[in-house]
Design a protein around this motif. Structure first.
Motif, PDB file in Angstrom:
ATOM      1  N   THR A   1      24.046  50.669  21.167  1.00  0.00           N
ATOM      2  CA  THR A   1      22.913  49.752  21.281  1.00  0.00           C
ATOM      3  C   THR A   1      22.937  48.664  20.214  1.00  0.00           C
ATOM      4  O   THR A   1      22.272  47.645  20.365  1.00  0.00           O
ATOM      5  N   LEU A   2      23.695  48.820  19.129  1.00  0.00           N
ATOM      6  CA  LEU A   2      23.749  47.815  18.078  1.00  0.00           C
ATOM      7  C   LEU A   2      24.907  46.837  18.246  1.00  0.00           C
ATOM      8  O   LEU A   2      25.026  45.891  17.489  1.00  0.00           O
ATOM      9  N   ARG A   3      25.728  47.041  19.224  1.00  0.00           N
ATOM     10  CA  ARG A   3      26.856  46.136  19.456  1.00  0.00           C
ATOM     11  C   ARG A   3      26.368  44.843  20.093  1.00  0.00           C
ATOM     12  O   ARG A   3      25.503  44.841  20.957  1.00  0.00           O
ATOM     13  N   THR A   4      26.958  43.727  19.661  1.00  0.00           N
ATOM     14  CA  THR A   4      26.578  42.436  20.235  1.00  0.00           C
ATOM     15  C   THR A   4      27.487  42.031  21.391  1.00  0.00           C
ATOM     16  O   THR A   4      27.098  41.224  22.228  1.00  0.00           O
ATOM     17  N   HIS A   5      28.698  42.577  21.445  1.00  0.00           N
ATOM     18  CA  HIS A   5      29.652  42.253  22.507  1.00  0.00           C
ATOM     19  C   HIS A   5      30.466  43.488  22.875  1.00  0.00           C
ATOM     20  O   HIS A   5      30.586  44.412  22.087  1.00  0.00           O
ATOM     21  N   ARG A   6      31.046  43.442  24.054  1.00  0.00           N
ATOM     22  CA  ARG A   6      32.007  44.454  24.474  1.00  0.00           C
ATOM     23  C   ARG A   6      33.348  43.756  24.634  1.00  0.00           C
ATOM     24  O   ARG A   6      33.427  42.676  25.200  1.00  0.00           O
ATOM     25  N   ARG A   7      34.406  44.368  24.145  1.00  0.00           N
ATOM     26  CA  ARG A   7      35.739  43.778  24.172  1.00  0.00           C
ATOM     27  C   ARG A   7      36.630  44.558  25.136  1.00  0.00           C
ATOM     28  O   ARG A   7      36.646  45.778  25.141  1.00  0.00           O
ATOM     29  N   ALA A   8      37.387  43.804  25.941  1.00  0.00           N
ATOM     30  CA  ALA A   8      38.402  44.404  26.807  1.00  0.00           C
ATOM     31  C   ALA A   8      39.741  43.777  26.442  1.00  0.00           C
ATOM     32  O   ALA A   8      39.825  42.573  26.190  1.00  0.00           O
ATOM     33  N   PHE A   9      40.776  44.592  26.400  1.00  0.00           N
ATOM     34  CA  PHE A   9      42.090  44.112  26.010  1.00  0.00           C
ATOM     35  C   PHE A   9      43.149  44.741  26.915  1.00  0.00           C
ATOM     36  O   PHE A   9      43.173  45.961  27.088  1.00  0.00           O
ATOM     37  N   LEU A  10      43.981  43.886  27.500  1.00  0.00           N
ATOM     38  CA  LEU A  10      45.097  44.345  28.325  1.00  0.00           C
ATOM     39  C   LEU A  10      46.385  43.815  27.727  1.00  0.00           C
ATOM     40  O   LEU A  10      46.461  42.640  27.357  1.00  0.00           O
TER      41      LEU A  10
ATOM     42  N   GLU B   1      42.542  39.191  26.804  1.00  0.00           N
ATOM     43  CA  GLU B   1      41.418  39.712  26.034  1.00  0.00           C
ATOM     44  C   GLU B   1      40.161  38.956  26.441  1.00  0.00           C
ATOM     45  O   GLU B   1      40.193  37.744  26.609  1.00  0.00           O
ATOM     46  N   TYR B   2      39.070  39.698  26.624  1.00  0.00           N
ATOM     47  CA  TYR B   2      37.810  39.014  26.905  1.00  0.00           C
ATOM     48  C   TYR B   2      36.642  39.778  26.286  1.00  0.00           C
ATOM     49  O   TYR B   2      36.741  40.964  26.005  1.00  0.00           O
ATOM     50  N   PHE B   3      35.579  39.037  26.072  1.00  0.00           N
ATOM     51  CA  PHE B   3      34.353  39.584  25.492  1.00  0.00           C
ATOM     52  C   PHE B   3      33.202  39.356  26.461  1.00  0.00           C
ATOM     53  O   PHE B   3      33.056  38.276  27.019  1.00  0.00           O
ATOM     54  N   SER B   4      32.399  40.371  26.621  1.00  0.00           N
ATOM     55  CA  SER B   4      31.195  40.249  27.441  1.00  0.00           C
ATOM     56  C   SER B   4      29.995  40.610  26.585  1.00  0.00           C
ATOM     57  O   SER B   4      30.129  41.291  25.564  1.00  0.00           O
ATOM     58  N   PRO B   5      28.819  40.149  26.974  1.00  0.00           N
ATOM     59  CA  PRO B   5      27.626  40.478  26.183  1.00  0.00           C
ATOM     60  C   PRO B   5      27.415  41.983  26.134  1.00  0.00           C
ATOM     61  O   PRO B   5      27.791  42.706  27.043  1.00  0.00           O
ATOM     62  N   GLY B   6      26.800  42.437  25.056  1.00  0.00           N
ATOM     63  CA  GLY B   6      26.485  43.854  24.924  1.00  0.00           C
ATOM     64  C   GLY B   6      25.447  44.285  25.945  1.00  0.00           C
ATOM     65  O   GLY B   6      24.715  43.468  26.500  1.00  0.00           O
TER      66      GLY B   6
END
Length: 76
Positions: free
Chosen positions: A5-14, A65-70
């Motif tokens: 709940t304290l994360r500001t973003h979610r990261r995905a990496f391929l 690599e991409y970032f999405s909102p938390g």
């Protein structure tokens, strides 16, 4: 403990590996098409990168690599 709940973003990496014999034009086309696909997802994605990361003896390495909102607690 990992507090999601304290994360500001979610990261995905391929990390994708292509045969070293893969043609330059084919690899460039792949990178461009993945970039276009991620661009269509822009509202859901904060930022992204797609690039040739390494040239190895047996492989060409492409990183995506991409970032999405938390996700807020109420959505979770």
């Amino acid at each position: 403990m990992d507090n999601l709940t304290l994360r500001t973003h979610r990261r995905a990496f391929l990390q994708l590996e292509f045969r070293s014999s893969t043609g330059v034009s084919r690899l460039e086309s792949f990178i461009e098409e993945v970039g276009k696909l991620l661009e269509t997802k822009k509202p859901e994605l904060e930022s992204f990168t797609v690039h040739l990361a390494d040239i190895q003896k047996n492989a060409l390495v492409v990183n995506v690599e991409y970032f999405s909102p938390g996700i807020g607690l109420e959505s979770f």
